[in-house]
Design a protein around this motif. Structure first.
Motif, PDB file in Angstrom:
ATOM      1  N   THR A 157       0.823  -1.220   0.000  1.00 39.50           N
ATOM      2  CA  THR A 157       0.000   0.000   0.000  1.00 39.50           C
ATOM      3  C   THR A 157       0.860   1.274   0.000  1.00 39.50           C
ATOM      4  O   THR A 157       0.414   2.314  -0.470  1.00 39.50           O
ATOM      5  N   LEU A 158       2.115   1.194   0.492  1.00 37.14           N
ATOM      6  CA  LEU A 158       2.965   2.400   0.489  1.00 37.14           C
ATOM      7  C   LEU A 158       3.329   2.792  -0.941  1.00 37.14           C
ATOM      8  O   LEU A 158       3.262   3.974  -1.319  1.00 37.14           O
ATOM      9  N   GLY A 159       3.696   1.790  -1.733  1.00 44.23           N
ATOM     10  CA  GLY A 159       4.059   2.057  -3.130  1.00 44.23           C
ATOM     11  C   GLY A 159       2.858   2.540  -3.929  1.00 44.23           C
ATOM     12  O   GLY A 159       2.958   3.466  -4.737  1.00 44.23           O
ATOM     13  N   ALA A 160       1.702   1.915  -3.695  1.00 43.94           N
ATOM     14  CA  ALA A 160       0.486   2.320  -4.426  1.00 43.94           C
ATOM     15  C   ALA A 160       0.123   3.760  -4.064  1.00 43.94           C
ATOM     16  O   ALA A 160      -0.244   4.567  -4.931  1.00 43.94           O
ATOM     17  N   ALA A 161       0.279   4.121  -2.771  1.00 48.41           N
ATOM     18  CA  ALA A 161      -0.051   5.482  -2.335  1.00 48.41           C
ATOM     19  C   ALA A 161       0.873   6.487  -3.005  1.00 48.41           C
ATOM     20  O   ALA A 161       0.452   7.573  -3.417  1.00 48.41           O
ATOM     21  N   LYS A 162       2.139   6.108  -3.147  1.00 49.21           N
ATOM     22  CA  LYS A 162       3.105   7.025  -3.777  1.00 49.21           C
ATOM     23  C   LYS A 162       2.670   7.347  -5.215  1.00 49.21           C
ATOM     24  O   LYS A 162       2.713   8.500  -5.644  1.00 49.21           O
ATOM     25  N   VAL A 163       2.230   6.328  -5.940  1.00 47.25           N
ATOM     26  CA  VAL A 163       1.827   6.562  -7.343  1.00 47.25           C
ATOM     27  C   VAL A 163       0.498   7.320  -7.408  1.00 47.25           C
ATOM     28  O   VAL A 163       0.312   8.197  -8.258  1.00 47.25           O
ATOM     29  N   ALA A 164      -0.404   7.021  -6.491  1.00 53.24           N
ATOM     30  CA  ALA A 164      -1.705   7.736  -6.492  1.00 53.24           C
ATOM     31  C   ALA A 164      -1.479   9.239  -6.370  1.00 53.24           C
ATOM     32  O   ALA A 164      -2.231  10.042  -6.927  1.00 53.24           O
TER      33      ALA A 164
ATOM     34  N   LEU B  23       3.208  -0.957 -10.786  1.00 51.79           N
ATOM     35  CA  LEU B  23       2.957  -2.345 -11.191  1.00 51.79           C
ATOM     36  C   LEU B  23       2.617  -3.101  -9.914  1.00 51.79           C
ATOM     37  O   LEU B  23       3.445  -3.206  -9.003  1.00 51.79           O
ATOM     38  N   HIS B  24       1.389  -3.550  -9.804  1.00 52.40           N
ATOM     39  CA  HIS B  24       0.943  -4.159  -8.546  1.00 52.40           C
ATOM     40  C   HIS B  24       0.187  -5.463  -8.843  1.00 52.40           C
ATOM     41  O   HIS B  24      -0.196  -5.718  -9.984  1.00 52.40           O
ATOM     42  N   HIS B  25      -0.020  -6.240  -7.777  1.00 52.01           N
ATOM     43  CA  HIS B  25      -0.707  -7.515  -7.967  1.00 52.01           C
ATOM     44  C   HIS B  25      -2.095  -7.493  -7.327  1.00 52.01           C
ATOM     45  O   HIS B  25      -2.707  -6.434  -7.145  1.00 52.01           O
ATOM     46  N   ILE B  26      -2.583  -8.649  -6.961  1.00 51.43           N
ATOM     47  CA  ILE B  26      -3.921  -8.823  -6.385  1.00 51.43           C
ATOM     48  C   ILE B  26      -4.133  -7.944  -5.143  1.00 51.43           C
ATOM     49  O   ILE B  26      -5.278  -7.665  -4.761  1.00 51.43           O
ATOM     50  N   GLY B  27      -3.026  -7.472  -4.554  1.00 50.86           N
ATOM     51  CA  GLY B  27      -3.119  -6.581  -3.400  1.00 50.86           C
ATOM     52  C   GLY B  27      -3.930  -5.326  -3.699  1.00 50.86           C
ATOM     53  O   GLY B  27      -4.512  -4.716  -2.790  1.00 50.86           O
ATOM     54  N   MET B  28      -3.990  -4.919  -4.965  1.00 54.42           N
ATOM     55  CA  MET B  28      -4.831  -3.771  -5.349  1.00 54.42           C
ATOM     56  C   MET B  28      -6.280  -4.030  -4.923  1.00 54.42           C
ATOM     57  O   MET B  28      -7.001  -3.110  -4.560  1.00 54.42           O
ATOM     58  N   ALA B  29      -6.685  -5.297  -5.000  1.00 51.26           N
ATOM     59  CA  ALA B  29      -8.084  -5.634  -4.727  1.00 51.26           C
ATOM     60  C   ALA B  29      -8.324  -6.074  -3.288  1.00 51.26           C
ATOM     61  O   ALA B  29      -9.451  -5.976  -2.791  1.00 51.26           O
TER      62      ALA B  29
ATOM     63  N   ALA C 132     -10.228  -3.987   1.715  1.00 43.47           N
ATOM     64  CA  ALA C 132     -10.902  -4.662   2.831  1.00 43.47           C
ATOM     65  C   ALA C 132     -10.000  -4.773   4.054  1.00 43.47           C
ATOM     66  O   ALA C 132     -10.484  -4.891   5.177  1.00 43.47           O
ATOM     67  N   LEU C 133      -8.687  -4.709   3.830  1.00 40.90           N
ATOM     68  CA  LEU C 133      -7.747  -4.966   4.919  1.00 40.90           C
ATOM     69  C   LEU C 133      -7.332  -3.730   5.701  1.00 40.90           C
ATOM     70  O   LEU C 133      -6.991  -3.810   6.874  1.00 40.90           O
ATOM     71  N   TYR C 134      -7.314  -2.593   5.009  1.00 41.51           N
ATOM     72  CA  TYR C 134      -6.810  -1.374   5.649  1.00 41.51           C
ATOM     73  C   TYR C 134      -7.952  -0.416   5.954  1.00 41.51           C
ATOM     74  O   TYR C 134      -8.655   0.024   5.045  1.00 41.51           O
ATOM     75  N   ARG C 135      -8.109  -0.099   7.218  1.00 43.81           N
ATOM     76  CA  ARG C 135      -9.182   0.830   7.596  1.00 43.81           C
ATOM     77  C   ARG C 135      -8.913   2.209   7.014  1.00 43.81           C
ATOM     78  O   ARG C 135      -9.825   2.915   6.639  1.00 43.81           O
ATOM     79  N   LYS C 136      -7.600   2.584   6.991  1.00 48.23           N
ATOM     80  CA  LYS C 136      -7.279   3.927   6.472  1.00 48.23           C
ATOM     81  C   LYS C 136      -6.378   3.797   5.256  1.00 48.23           C
ATOM     82  O   LYS C 136      -5.213   4.192   5.295  1.00 48.23           O
ATOM     83  N   LEU C 137      -6.901   3.256   4.199  1.00 48.07           N
ATOM     84  CA  LEU C 137      -6.117   3.150   2.977  1.00 48.07           C
ATOM     85  C   LEU C 137      -5.927   4.571   2.424  1.00 48.07           C
ATOM     86  O   LEU C 137      -6.905   5.291   2.246  1.00 48.07           O
ATOM     87  N   PRO C 138      -4.659   4.981   2.157  1.00 51.29           N
ATOM     88  CA  PRO C 138      -4.450   6.390   1.767  1.00 51.29           C
ATOM     89  C   PRO C 138      -4.806   6.698   0.311  1.00 51.29           C
ATOM     90  O   PRO C 138      -4.337   7.678  -0.243  1.00 51.29           O
ATOM     91  N   TYR C 139      -5.578   5.863  -0.327  1.00 53.73           N
ATOM     92  CA  TYR C 139      -6.014   6.123  -1.705  1.00 53.73           C
ATOM     93  C   TYR C 139      -7.267   5.294  -1.951  1.00 53.73           C
ATOM     94  O   TYR C 139      -7.565   4.362  -1.195  1.00 53.73           O
TER      95      TYR C 139
ATOM     96  N   ASP D 209      -8.662   6.542  -7.803  1.00 54.51           N
ATOM     97  CA  ASP D 209      -7.410   7.319  -7.805  1.00 54.51           C
ATOM     98  C   ASP D 209      -6.393   6.871  -8.853  1.00 54.51           C
ATOM     99  O   ASP D 209      -5.246   7.343  -8.847  1.00 54.51           O
ATOM    100  N   PHE D 210      -6.785   5.943  -9.719  1.00 59.69           N
ATOM    101  CA  PHE D 210      -5.831   5.457 -10.725  1.00 59.69           C
ATOM    102  C   PHE D 210      -6.475   5.385 -12.110  1.00 59.69           C
ATOM    103  O   PHE D 210      -7.676   5.182 -12.230  1.00 59.69           O
ATOM    104  N   GLU D 211      -5.619   5.520 -13.116  1.00 61.34           N
ATOM    105  CA  GLU D 211      -6.002   5.134 -14.470  1.00 61.34           C
ATOM    106  C   GLU D 211      -5.515   3.700 -14.629  1.00 61.34           C
ATOM    107  O   GLU D 211      -4.378   3.377 -14.253  1.00 61.34           O
ATOM    108  N   TYR D 212      -6.357   2.850 -15.162  1.00 61.77           N
ATOM    109  CA  TYR D 212      -6.002   1.442 -15.350  1.00 61.77           C
ATOM    110  C   TYR D 212      -5.358   1.275 -16.721  1.00 61.77           C
ATOM    111  O   TYR D 212      -5.920   1.707 -17.727  1.00 61.77           O
TER     112      TYR D 212
END
Ligand code: ASP
Length: 322
Positions: free
Chosen positions: A68-75, A86-92, A96-103, A108-111
């Protein structure tokens, strides 16, 4: 009239800038440590993208917090196509896992398109006194409360697979999180942790050289690669319905111009047809994406389906991070 001419000039300049994209190196953020399976896909694909885009591709590893740190940086990066994820199933699974996901995963992304699907394997340190799944089950039963299971943090594929494994045998283990499964593998090789569930792209060579013990593959059918052909599926070892394959995709910050997104999508599609890339992926049990999830809209739709699929299971398991 003057304004019209000025507007037309501006539009012309924007179109010219787009036509030149990319005119400097592109950074691809990998949200896990260097040397792991996500990093490997990114570096192999980066080579192919460089040929397509005629630009250097820089891989930046931003590991931690299950990706989630890397994904937040790109967001939060500039929406100009020069910082990608470049991310895996963790995007999905992270929503559900993080109460305070920073994105926000969907807004917040173009696919940019999906890359591949990768099976996983259950492996253990070479000193474990078990040589197959049945022996592992017995060892687990006699060592309850003392077993360590490595993963790449909450939301990582190794976490998800390890969670399903613990649920399916109804045994809780102590999970040890790392910034990626590369450092986790180092500790498994050193005997500091007992077990790990990780992508075949990271485990095949270690299994083949006997440096780790392999107890099962997570697909419905056995894999047909030199390293894994003899490895039974977890399902045939008695874990009914145990079937997890993970996937990778690419993303850009929301607001990246459509022309840039289209150019990156075309480059990705072409890169995935590179015979060298396909050969490397297949040798490790991964399947390069060829279906309509190469499309940006279909990629997003698929991630949404995955969020809806995994969310309830993760919440039911009571797994949360703040
Ligand atoms: N893919 C790995 C996992 O989710 C992490 C990594 O790539 O290092 O566990």
């Amino acid at each position: 009239m003057k304004n019209l001419i000025y507007a037309a000039m501006l539009m012309g300049a924007a179109a010219a800038a787009m036509a030149e994209f990319p005119d400097k190196p592109i950074t691809v953020v990998v949200p896990f440590a260097a040397g792991g399976p996500t990093d490997k896909v990114a570096r192999d694909l980066g080579e192919m993208l460089r040929k397509q885009l005629n630009q250097s591709i820089i891989i930046e590893n931003v590991g931690g917090a299950g990706g989630t740190l890397g994904a937040a940086k790109v967001a939060k990066a500039s929406a100009d196509g020069y910082t990608l994820l470049l991310h895996h199933i963790g995007m999905a699974t992270s929503p559900a896992l993080y109460r305070k996901l920073p994105y926000d995963t969907l807004s917040d992304f173009e696919y940019l398109g999906m890359i591949n699907e990768v099976p996983m394997t259950l492996i253990g340190r070479s000193t474990l006194p078990a040589n197959n799944f049945a022996e592992l089950r017995k060892w687990i039963d006699t060592n309850k409360g003392k077993i360590n299971l490595a993963n790449a943090g909450l939301g990582a594929a190794s976490h998800l697979c390890g969670l399903l494994f613990q649920q399916s045998i109804a045994v809780d283990m102590t999970t040890v999180p790392y910034k990626g499964t590369a450092p986790a593998m180092t500790d498994l090789l050193g005997g500091q942790v007992d077990l790990m569930c990780d992508q075949t792209t990271n485990t095949s060579q270690q299994i083949e050289s006997g440096k780790v013990k392999a107890f099962g593959v997570t697909t419905a059918k056995r894999l047909n690669t030199p390293a894994l052909a003899k490895l039974p599926t977890l399902e045939e070892s008695g874990l009914k319905g145990f079937n997890v394959s993970i996937w990778h995709g690419m993303y850009a910050p929301k607001g990246t111009p459509k022309a840039v997104v289209d150019k990156l999508n075309s480059a990705l599609r072409a890169a995935l047809k590179d015979p060298e890339f396909i050969k490397r992926e297949e040798a490790l049990g991964a399947v390069v994406m060829t279906d309509n999830r190469l499309g940006t809209a279909e990629h997003k739709k698929f991630v949404e389906t995955e969020i809806n699929k995994w969310g309830p299971a993760i919440k039911a398991a009571g797994q949360y991070a703040d």
